[in-house]
Design a protein around this motif. Structure first.
Motif, mmCIF file in Angstrom:
data_model
loop_
_atom_site.group_PDB
_atom_site.id
_atom_site.type_symbol
_atom_site.label_atom_id
_atom_site.label_comp_id
_atom_site.label_asym_id
_atom_site.label_seq_id
_atom_site.Cartn_x
_atom_site.Cartn_y
_atom_site.Cartn_z
ATOM 1 N N ASN A 254 -42.056 5.432 -13.556
ATOM 2 C CA ASN A 254 -42.949 4.358 -13.123
ATOM 3 C C ASN A 254 -42.665 3.875 -11.696
ATOM 4 O O ASN A 254 -43.274 2.901 -11.248
ATOM 5 C CB ASN A 254 -42.848 3.175 -14.086
ATOM 6 N N LYS A 255 -41.685 4.533 -11.046
ATOM 7 C CA LYS A 255 -41.321 4.189 -9.672
ATOM 8 C C LYS A 255 -41.013 2.699 -9.530
ATOM 9 O O LYS A 255 -41.572 1.982 -8.695
ATOM 10 C CB LYS A 255 -42.431 4.607 -8.700
ATOM 11 N N LEU A 256 -40.087 2.243 -10.383
ATOM 12 C CA LEU A 256 -39.706 0.830 -10.408
ATOM 13 C C LEU A 256 -38.491 0.580 -9.540
ATOM 14 O O LEU A 256 -37.649 1.458 -9.336
ATOM 15 C CB LEU A 256 -39.393 0.399 -11.839
ATOM 16 N N SER A 257 -38.411 -0.629 -9.030
ATOM 17 C CA SER A 257 -37.181 -1.089 -8.386
ATOM 18 C C SER A 257 -36.461 -1.969 -9.402
ATOM 19 O O SER A 257 -36.960 -3.041 -9.777
ATOM 20 C CB SER A 257 -37.499 -1.891 -7.118
ATOM 21 N N THR A 258 -35.297 -1.515 -9.836
ATOM 22 C CA THR A 258 -34.603 -2.243 -10.899
ATOM 23 C C THR A 258 -33.106 -2.002 -10.811
ATOM 24 O O THR A 258 -32.638 -1.017 -10.213
ATOM 25 C CB THR A 258 -35.118 -1.806 -12.280
ATOM 26 N N PHE A 259 -32.359 -2.907 -11.421
ATOM 27 C CA PHE A 259 -30.898 -2.774 -11.514
ATOM 28 C C PHE A 259 -30.537 -2.794 -12.984
ATOM 29 O O PHE A 259 -30.884 -3.732 -13.707
ATOM 30 C CB PHE A 259 -30.205 -3.928 -10.782
ATOM 31 N N THR A 260 -29.845 -1.737 -13.462
ATOM 32 C CA THR A 260 -29.589 -1.576 -14.894
ATOM 33 C C THR A 260 -28.159 -1.927 -15.298
ATOM 34 O O THR A 260 -27.783 -1.753 -16.447
ATOM 35 C CB THR A 260 -29.877 -0.127 -15.315
ATOM 36 N N GLY A 261 -27.346 -2.390 -14.349
ATOM 37 C CA GLY A 261 -25.966 -2.749 -14.675
ATOM 38 C C GLY A 261 -25.891 -3.985 -15.549
ATOM 39 O O GLY A 261 -26.786 -4.842 -15.529
ATOM 40 N N GLY A 262 -24.810 -4.100 -16.343
ATOM 41 C CA GLY A 262 -24.636 -5.228 -17.256
ATOM 42 C C GLY A 262 -23.693 -6.282 -16.720
ATOM 43 O O GLY A 262 -22.850 -6.020 -15.850
ATOM 44 N N ALA A 263 -23.819 -7.500 -17.253
ATOM 45 C CA ALA A 263 -22.995 -8.623 -16.797
ATOM 46 C C ALA A 263 -21.525 -8.425 -17.151
ATOM 47 O O ALA A 263 -20.629 -8.785 -16.383
ATOM 48 C CB ALA A 263 -23.519 -9.928 -17.406
ATOM 49 N N PHE A 264 -21.274 -7.843 -18.325
ATOM 50 C CA PHE A 264 -19.884 -7.679 -18.757
ATOM 51 C C PHE A 264 -19.120 -6.740 -17.824
ATOM 52 O O PHE A 264 -18.023 -7.062 -17.354
ATOM 53 C CB PHE A 264 -19.844 -7.147 -20.190
ATOM 54 N N MET A 265 -19.705 -5.578 -17.547
ATOM 55 C CA MET A 265 -19.027 -4.617 -16.670
ATOM 56 C C MET A 265 -18.891 -5.175 -15.268
ATOM 57 O O MET A 265 -17.860 -4.949 -14.602
ATOM 58 C CB MET A 265 -19.814 -3.301 -16.653
ATOM 59 N N ASN A 266 -19.878 -5.913 -14.808
ATOM 60 C CA ASN A 266 -19.806 -6.522 -13.484
ATOM 61 C C ASN A 266 -18.633 -7.496 -13.410
ATOM 62 O O ASN A 266 -17.885 -7.510 -12.418
ATOM 63 C CB ASN A 266 -21.116 -7.247 -13.179
ATOM 64 N N ALA A 267 -18.466 -8.301 -14.465
ATOM 65 C CA ALA A 267 -17.357 -9.258 -14.497
ATOM 66 C C ALA A 267 -16.013 -8.542 -14.565
ATOM 67 O O ALA A 267 -15.045 -8.933 -13.901
ATOM 68 C CB ALA A 267 -17.518 -10.197 -15.692
#
Length: 465
Positions: A254-267
């Protein structure tokens, strides 16, 4: 050298098939669960057995040592086969004689006279009195406990033959036993439920860790929880991978601009990076920064094109040491004015789209570049801070969008210029929603604020047409 595109074929059902294969073909699924169940159940039975032992010990001590319900019983056992003088207001010599389980009061006019023998017949703990009677004359004598010197010892010992400390011991044994029985029952539930759910295995691990600290017996619970939940974790990991694959495929199609990372891994990455950098006095910061950039790029899609970061800590170390050196000799001025732009240039240089070959130079022109100048960024920062200040922080939403727009304007990835179309009003509305969620969750939602900001920012970043 020319750029050569990588081709990737995505099938909508690939992720689902992969999850099903792992779920169906996991090695010895039933055996793993049964082994975990047996260990968890053994741990539960061990806890219950310990609880019964503690309770039995408490009952044993209570039965054999406590005489608090009878002063005479305590007195007769404590001073068995002895005689005790007591002082009454009858002007005579009074002596308590203990013979086995029997107690007599011997009353004499003087030491040379024959004693009158009174037999113990009753005790009133409420009135604190003994009653003795003479079988020949039918006379009775009632003695107040407090007339007996040893009553003070009975009170001090709280009725325990070996002292008042025994009462605390019995209380400890009883409460510990009851607590162990309750935890044993909880562990039994965890063992049974652990054959079907992952959380029950995690509960078993938690209880095992608790008992490792207390008694050193929790290894059974920990091993049982780990083995019992191994298959569930494999399936959960497979489903997570399948979900990430689905999101990746959806973004590409769909040629989307998105971020798929999760809050837990980011923390986890943020906290680990901060801890390691502090413990190593900043030496490992370049490696931690590259770890974060690789993770963030792998979860970033711009108009359906996934980003990739190919920098590493060893490469960044040289640049980082140079920045620190220049910052020190200029008393921090270089860091304030130029460090941000220098780091951004290096980061952009190593950022590409995953469907492109490793970055090379084409006709002497760098594929991924950042052409912003330090004095431009200084002006942008000054303007954003000024607007934020005079608007009592309400201007920070405009400042965020203005700064992102400037960075995208000067950032080119594999020859593709980026643009940012986010509006301050849109961002303000999102922040109000996130603030509301933070309030109603008593601050818990703060954990997701950073990742939500990244997701919103990426969703408004595109490739310039």
């Amino acid at each position: 050298m020319g750029r050569q595109k990588k081709t990737e074929n995505f099938t909508r059902d690939d992720s689902a098939v992969g999850a099903e294969n792992i779920e169906k073909n996991a090695v010895n699924i039933k055996q793993k669960r049964n082994n975990g169940f047996k260990l968890c159940l053994a741990f539960a039975l061990t806890i219950i057995f310990m609880g019964l032992v503690f309770i039995s010990a408490g009952i044993g001590v209570r039965v054999t040592d406590y005489r608090g319900n009878s002063f005479m019983e305590w007195f007769s056992i404590k001073y068995r086969d002895t005689s005790v003088n007591i002082y009454l207001d009858n002007g005579k010599i009074n002596n308590l004689q203990f013979e086995g389980k029997s107690c007599y009061l011997l009353v004499r006019d003087d030491y040379d006279s024959e004693p009158q023998k009174y037999t113990f017949i009753s005790e009133d703990m409420q009135a604190k009195t003994f009653t003795f009677t003479n079988a020949e004359t039918a006379d009775s004598i009632t003695i107040n406990f407090e007339k007996v010197y040893y009553y003070k010892n009975f009170v001090d010992d709280k009725g325990w033959l070996t002292g008042g400390a025994i009462s605390e011991l019995v209380m400890f044994l009883a409460l510990t036993g009851v607590g162990l029985l309750a935890l044993g029952a909880l562990q039994t539930v965890a063992a049974v439920a652990g054959r079907k759910t992952l959380w029950a295995n995690n509960l078993s691990i938690a209880l095992g860790a608790l008992f490792c600290v207390c008694y050193g017996l929790g290894a059974l619970g920990i091993v049982g929880g780990v083995r019992g939940g191994a298959t569930f974790r494999e399936v959960k990991k497979a489903k997570k991978a399948a979900e990430e694959q689905r999101k990746r495929q959806e973004a590409i199609e769909n040629k989307l601009s998105t971020f798929t990372g999760g809050a837990f891994m980011n923390a986890v990455i943020d906290w680990t990076s901060a801890l390691v950098s502090i413990l190593t006095l900043g030496i490992c910061y370049p490696f931690m920064a590259c770890w974060k950039l690789k993770w963030k790029a792998s979860h970033t899609f711009i108009d359906g094109r996934q980003q990739a970061f190919d920098g590493n800590g060893a490469q960044f170390m040289g640049r980082y040491m140079l920045l620190m050196f220049l910052s020190v000799i200029t008393l921090g001025i270089y860091y304030i004015l130029c460090a941000k732009v220098a780091i951004e240039k290096w980061r952009t240089l190593h950022t590409h789209f995953a469907d492109e070959a490793t970055a090379t130079e084409q006709a002497g022109e760098k594929l991924s570049v950042f052409d912003g100048k330090w004095y431009q960024l200084l002006g942008v920062n000054w303007l954003c801070n000024f607007v934020t200040l005079i608007t009592l922080s309400f201007g920070q939403y405009w400042a965020h969008c203005y700064k992102e727009r400037w960075f995208c304007k000067h950032r080119t990835i594999d020859g593709e210029r980026l643009v940012f179309d986010g509006k301050a009003g849109q961002y303000f509305g999102k922040r109000i929603l996130w603030l509301f969620l933070t309030v109603i969750t008593f601050g818990v939602y703060v954990f997701w604020l950073k990742i939500k900001t990244i997701q919103w920012t990426v969703s408004h970043t595109h490739i310039a047409v």
